[in-house]
Design a protein around this motif. Sequence first.
Motif, PDB file in Angstrom:
ATOM      1  N   ASP A 294       0.937  -1.129  -0.124  1.00 13.05           N
ATOM      2  CA  ASP A 294       0.177  -0.063   0.230  1.00 13.05           C
ATOM      3  C   ASP A 294       0.756   1.190   0.013  1.00 13.05           C
ATOM      4  O   ASP A 294       0.272   2.230  -0.140  1.00 13.05           O
ATOM      5  CB  ASP A 294      -1.002   0.208   1.343  1.00 13.05           C
ATOM      6  CG  ASP A 294      -1.919  -1.115   1.186  1.00 13.05           C
ATOM      7  OD1 ASP A 294      -2.272  -1.447   0.109  1.00 13.05           O
ATOM      8  OD2 ASP A 294      -2.080  -1.635   2.347  1.00 13.05           O
ATOM      9  N   TYR A 295       2.178   1.139   0.232  1.00 12.75           N
ATOM     10  CA  TYR A 295       2.867   2.365   0.299  1.00 12.75           C
ATOM     11  C   TYR A 295       3.765   2.359  -1.185  1.00 12.75           C
ATOM     12  O   TYR A 295       3.747   1.615  -1.829  1.00 12.75           O
ATOM     13  CB  TYR A 295       4.045   1.977   1.073  1.00 12.75           C
ATOM     14  CG  TYR A 295       4.036   1.997   2.719  1.00 12.75           C
ATOM     15  CD1 TYR A 295       4.006   3.104   3.362  1.00 12.75           C
ATOM     16  CD2 TYR A 295       3.659   0.903   3.224  1.00 12.75           C
ATOM     17  CE1 TYR A 295       3.643   3.255   4.738  1.00 12.75           C
ATOM     18  CE2 TYR A 295       3.385   0.711   4.520  1.00 12.75           C
ATOM     19  CZ  TYR A 295       3.240   1.821   5.264  1.00 12.75           C
ATOM     20  OH  TYR A 295       3.077   1.657   6.644  1.00 12.75           O
ATOM     21  N   GLU A 296       3.742   3.833  -1.290  1.00 11.84           N
ATOM     22  CA  GLU A 296       4.716   4.014  -2.838  1.00 11.84           C
ATOM     23  C   GLU A 296       5.998   4.081  -2.613  1.00 11.84           C
ATOM     24  O   GLU A 296       6.494   4.617  -1.576  1.00 11.84           O
ATOM     25  CB  GLU A 296       4.055   5.553  -3.163  1.00 11.84           C
ATOM     26  CG  GLU A 296       2.616   5.808  -3.467  1.00 11.84           C
ATOM     27  CD  GLU A 296       2.583   6.632  -4.529  1.00 11.84           C
ATOM     28  OE1 GLU A 296       2.838   6.297  -5.817  1.00 11.84           O
ATOM     29  OE2 GLU A 296       2.211   7.924  -4.447  1.00 11.84           O
ATOM     30  N   THR A 297       6.595   3.327  -3.444  1.00 18.47           N
ATOM     31  CA  THR A 297       8.019   3.079  -3.455  1.00 18.47           C
ATOM     32  C   THR A 297       8.724   4.769  -3.292  1.00 18.47           C
ATOM     33  O   THR A 297       9.645   4.821  -2.540  1.00 18.47           O
ATOM     34  CB  THR A 297       8.734   2.374  -4.511  1.00 18.47           C
ATOM     35  OG1 THR A 297       7.832   0.996  -4.820  1.00 18.47           O
ATOM     36  CG2 THR A 297       9.913   2.114  -4.215  1.00 18.47           C
ATOM     37  N   VAL A 298       8.285   5.425  -4.393  1.00 16.84           N
ATOM     38  CA  VAL A 298       8.648   6.904  -4.288  1.00 16.84           C
ATOM     39  C   VAL A 298       7.534   7.811  -4.500  1.00 16.84           C
ATOM     40  O   VAL A 298       6.563   7.437  -5.359  1.00 16.84           O
ATOM     41  CB  VAL A 298       9.753   7.211  -5.546  1.00 16.84           C
ATOM     42  CG1 VAL A 298      10.207   8.339  -5.760  1.00 16.84           C
ATOM     43  CG2 VAL A 298      10.818   5.955  -5.748  1.00 16.84           C
TER      44      VAL A 298
ATOM     45  N   ALA B 237      12.796   2.306 -10.166  1.00 15.85           N
ATOM     46  CA  ALA B 237      12.648   3.063  -9.035  1.00 15.85           C
ATOM     47  C   ALA B 237      13.802   4.007  -8.894  1.00 15.85           C
ATOM     48  O   ALA B 237      13.451   5.109  -8.353  1.00 15.85           O
ATOM     49  CB  ALA B 237      12.688   2.528  -7.768  1.00 15.85           C
ATOM     50  N   ILE B 238      14.770   3.819  -9.309  1.00 17.09           N
ATOM     51  CA  ILE B 238      16.065   4.584  -9.402  1.00 17.09           C
ATOM     52  C   ILE B 238      15.805   6.025 -10.420  1.00 17.09           C
ATOM     53  O   ILE B 238      15.921   7.100  -9.986  1.00 17.09           O
ATOM     54  CB  ILE B 238      17.391   3.976  -9.581  1.00 17.09           C
ATOM     55  CG1 ILE B 238      17.800   3.209  -8.347  1.00 17.09           C
ATOM     56  CG2 ILE B 238      18.355   4.968  -9.796  1.00 17.09           C
ATOM     57  CD1 ILE B 238      19.026   2.390  -8.822  1.00 17.09           C
ATOM     58  N   GLY B 239      15.029   5.389 -11.528  1.00 17.96           N
ATOM     59  CA  GLY B 239      14.723   6.375 -12.607  1.00 17.96           C
ATOM     60  C   GLY B 239      13.717   7.402 -11.885  1.00 17.96           C
ATOM     61  O   GLY B 239      13.569   8.585 -12.303  1.00 17.96           O
ATOM     62  N   VAL B 240      12.711   6.880 -11.259  1.00 14.52           N
ATOM     63  CA  VAL B 240      11.565   7.965 -10.753  1.00 14.52           C
ATOM     64  C   VAL B 240      12.085   8.674  -9.715  1.00 14.52           C
ATOM     65  O   VAL B 240      11.786   9.919  -9.772  1.00 14.52           O
ATOM     66  CB  VAL B 240      10.651   6.971 -10.016  1.00 14.52           C
ATOM     67  CG1 VAL B 240       9.417   7.670  -9.277  1.00 14.52           C
ATOM     68  CG2 VAL B 240       9.830   6.143 -11.196  1.00 14.52           C
ATOM     69  N   ALA B 241      12.989   8.095  -8.965  1.00 19.17           N
ATOM     70  CA  ALA B 241      13.646   8.789  -7.814  1.00 19.17           C
ATOM     71  C   ALA B 241      14.563   9.972  -8.412  1.00 19.17           C
ATOM     72  O   ALA B 241      14.550  11.170  -7.821  1.00 19.17           O
ATOM     73  CB  ALA B 241      14.364   8.289  -6.969  1.00 19.17           C
ATOM     74  N   ALA B 242      15.085   9.538  -9.688  1.00 22.58           N
ATOM     75  CA  ALA B 242      16.172  10.876 -10.271  1.00 22.58           C
ATOM     76  C   ALA B 242      15.069  11.847 -10.653  1.00 22.58           C
ATOM     77  O   ALA B 242      15.445  13.150 -10.619  1.00 22.58           O
ATOM     78  CB  ALA B 242      16.935  10.019 -11.337  1.00 22.58           C
TER      79      ALA B 242
END
Length: 368
Positions: free
Chosen positions: A5-9, A55-60
Amino acid sequence: MSILDYETVALNESRDAMRIIDQTLLPGRTEIIELKTAQEIWDAIYLLKVRGAPAIGVAAGYGIYILAKKIADEVNSTDDFYAEYSRQSDYLNSARPTAVNLSWALKRMDGVCREAIEHVKASPVNNALLYIVDRLYDEAAAIQQEDIDTCKQIGEYGLSLIKPGDGLLTHCNAGQLATSRYGTATAPMYLGHERGYGLHIYCDETRPLLQGARLTAYELQSAGMDVTLLCDNMSASLMKQGKINAVFVGCDRMAANGDFANKIGTLVVATVAKRYGVPFYVCVPSSSIDMNTPDGDHIIIEQRPDKEVTEMWYNERMAPEGVKVYNPAFDVTDHELVTAVITERGIARAPFNESISELLSKPVDKGV
Ligand code: MRU
């Protein structure tokens, strides 16, 4: 509340901080941390608090947006803005070298930034810097939404290769925690589970950082799936016994010829799968395919600190002081060992040089 239920980023409400699940604490503790500075974002990527190529791409994307917002408050001209923006973007890009999604996302954000600067120079708007920052937000949000759609498509294509009751092996974590939703290698598993396939999932613990044990086993178990955790060196005997019908793994960077880097140990799994005739599938969003890298020999492999092998995850140090350690984070699997590459645009089979570039030139089929 389940980990799923949590969003990773995500961004906080005032959009001045990025929120991530600190994945180094899982599965024991679910802690959401806020990142505001370039140093905090860089550290979170380097230390694997946020990890997994997509997820690294989204965080970037969100990371450079937050930094751009702050820069816009501190400078008065678009030239000064872009000089500082580029500096911070280069800095974030240096956090990890192998997953291409980091440079891919920053390049995409840079393109939007330059386009917005051109736009405000050609037709002046009220608050030029605000206009640019808003465009950056739109792009970062688009990267995240595309990641969700991409994983879903990969799930549908992947599921077409699975039969009810299959035993499936995965390595590392290419799950929801490595993406925005569904994961890549786990997407067919989530969809199969929703559709009552009765799958048996085997997941390698994935030494040395235990992404399989700490993350994949945790998220699949939270989803109510039948998941069995294996030591890294056990999958060969299960394949020999016929318990594994297919292997699904993720990818950090795929070269134009289909060679690909993924978590260390993937090459062993692929080699053994070939030996026992088990199909070996790589789930790869287009954002992880790097057509500028001709083959696996040209992929830069990240080297990680010795202590990940000698000290971490055990109560006591488990290797002699001073022992030499070789700790690459990834290995490169030769395309000859790959049965098929599953992307959001469809499934590619050998010869990969041709099939991958053909797939990349196709639009995404949203109807799958
Ligand atoms: O070092 P990590 O945990 O970032 O490594 C992650 C992997 O190797 C994943 O399999 C890969 O990034 C694909 S994630 C969908």
